[in-house]
Design a protein around this motif. Structure first.
Motif, PDB file in Angstrom:
ATOM      1  N   ASN A   1      -4.082  12.936   6.133  1.00 16.02           N
ATOM      2  CA  ASN A   1      -3.447  11.950   5.261  1.00 16.02           C
ATOM      3  C   ASN A   1      -3.366  10.582   5.938  1.00 16.02           C
ATOM      4  O   ASN A   1      -3.651   9.545   5.323  1.00 16.02           O
ATOM      5  N   LEU A   2      -2.992  10.579   7.213  1.00 20.43           N
ATOM      6  CA  LEU A   2      -2.935   9.327   7.968  1.00 20.43           C
ATOM      7  C   LEU A   2      -4.328   8.698   8.071  1.00 20.43           C
ATOM      8  O   LEU A   2      -4.483   7.483   7.937  1.00 20.43           O
ATOM      9  N   THR A   3      -5.334   9.536   8.296  1.00 22.98           N
ATOM     10  CA  THR A   3      -6.707   9.035   8.392  1.00 22.98           C
ATOM     11  C   THR A   3      -7.154   8.408   7.079  1.00 22.98           C
ATOM     12  O   THR A   3      -7.771   7.334   7.056  1.00 22.98           O
TER      13      THR A   3
ATOM     14  N   GLY B   1      -8.467   3.572   4.238  1.00 23.68           N
ATOM     15  CA  GLY B   1      -8.275   2.781   3.025  1.00 23.68           C
ATOM     16  C   GLY B   1      -7.817   1.366   3.323  1.00 23.68           C
ATOM     17  O   GLY B   1      -8.345   0.390   2.763  1.00 23.68           O
ATOM     18  N   PHE B   2      -6.840   1.224   4.219  1.00 27.70           N
ATOM     19  CA  PHE B   2      -6.342  -0.108   4.586  1.00 27.70           C
ATOM     20  C   PHE B   2      -7.414  -0.929   5.284  1.00 27.70           C
ATOM     21  O   PHE B   2      -7.562  -2.127   5.027  1.00 27.70           O
ATOM     22  N   VAL B   3      -8.176  -0.298   6.175  1.00 26.16           N
ATOM     23  CA  VAL B   3      -9.234  -1.012   6.897  1.00 26.16           C
ATOM     24  C   VAL B   3     -10.319  -1.498   5.933  1.00 26.16           C
ATOM     25  O   VAL B   3     -10.737  -2.658   5.979  1.00 26.16           O
TER      26      VAL B   3
ATOM     27  N   VAL C   1      -5.349   0.454  11.630  1.00 23.02           N
ATOM     28  CA  VAL C   1      -5.543   0.902  13.014  1.00 23.02           C
ATOM     29  C   VAL C   1      -4.270   1.573  13.532  1.00 23.02           C
ATOM     30  O   VAL C   1      -4.319   2.594  14.222  1.00 23.02           O
ATOM     31  N   TYR C   2      -3.103   1.005  13.179  1.00 21.96           N
ATOM     32  CA  TYR C   2      -1.821   1.579  13.597  1.00 21.96           C
ATOM     33  C   TYR C   2      -1.644   2.987  13.033  1.00 21.96           C
ATOM     34  O   TYR C   2      -1.231   3.911  13.752  1.00 21.96           O
ATOM     35  N   LEU C   3      -1.951   3.171  11.752  1.00 25.59           N
ATOM     36  CA  LEU C   3      -1.821   4.490  11.123  1.00 25.59           C
ATOM     37  C   LEU C   3      -2.741   5.502  11.800  1.00 25.59           C
ATOM     38  O   LEU C   3      -2.359   6.659  12.018  1.00 25.59           O
ATOM     39  N   PHE C   4      -3.946   5.054  12.132  1.00 28.69           N
ATOM     40  CA  PHE C   4      -4.890   5.960  12.791  1.00 28.69           C
ATOM     41  C   PHE C   4      -4.358   6.396  14.150  1.00 28.69           C
ATOM     42  O   PHE C   4      -4.540   7.547  14.573  1.00 28.69           O
TER      43      PHE C   4
END
Length: 220
Positions: free
Chosen positions: A167-169, A174-176, A212-215
């Protein structure tokens, strides 16, 4: 005096449909579909309006499809039966096929004080070849169904961690991608106001960094 028969384990549990969710999806799906059709009819070949119209139309169709594909559940005698809203039996599977489960608490992107804020739980039953998820947002008696379905099953922490990482990936990617897309648009439409372009590029950089932070939050 004869003792009462214990019927708890054999008692059939039927899911109680969350009518609010169903009506919201039907009405919302129709409205969004009509909006999509309207945008497509007035697009005059402009790519932006074509993409927006197709997006709304697909979202509306998916909402309506979800309602038609909605499962009414019956749990009894070691079996889980799926029926449609019209009463048609789709399939029946043995509860013994499930070996473990996970329950993930979720919420939408809105804050608690905002209109439309939602928080719910997704219960996933896991077997070697079978996997099924039910959501508390879909059934009014979610807890009753859950207690019946997870009896004898163990909580799968490995599957829980895998879902959270996936889910985080998904959100990170998506954000990137969205951030890169906004940058692309800012360089493509250079005739726009300088302040607007600057805002778009700063906004896209923020999205990229958050992705990047979420990843980086993924657990090993």
């Amino acid at each position: 005096m004869k003792g009462r028969k214990k019927t708890t384990s054999k008692k059939e549990v039927k899911s109680k449909t969350n009518l609010h969710t169903i009506f919201t999806l039907i009405i919302g799906g129709i409205i969004v579909s009509l909006l999509g059709v309207n945008l497509l009819s007035k697009s005059d070949g402009e790519t932006f309006f074509l993409m927006l119209g197709v997006g709304f139309l697909l979202l509306g169709i998916f909402s309506i499809y979800w309602v038609f594909n909605y499962d009414v559940l019956f749990v009894s005698k070691g079996e889980l039966t799926f029926k449609s809203l019209t009463g048609f039996t789709k399939k029946t599977i043995l509860l013994s096929e499930f070996k473990s489960y996970t329950e993930i608490e979720k919420e939408n992107a809105k804050r608690k004080y905002e209109t439309g804020y939602m928080k719910w739980k997704d219960l996933t039953l896991i077997g070697e070849k079978t996997r099924y998820t039910i959501s508390s947002i879909s059934y009014d008696n979610y807890d009753e169904l859950k207690n019946k379905l997870i009896r004898g099953l163990k909580y799968d922490r490995k599957a829980d961690k895998k879902w959270r990482n996936n889910n985080l990936t998904l959100w990170a990617v998506g954000f990137v991608i969205f951030g890169v897309f906004v940058v692309y648009l800012s360089f493509k439409f250079t005739e726009a106001d300088t302040s607007v372009l600057l805002f778009a590029r700063c906004f896209s950089f923020t999205l990229f960094c958050y992705g990047v932070y979420l990843f980086s939050k993924r657990k090993k």
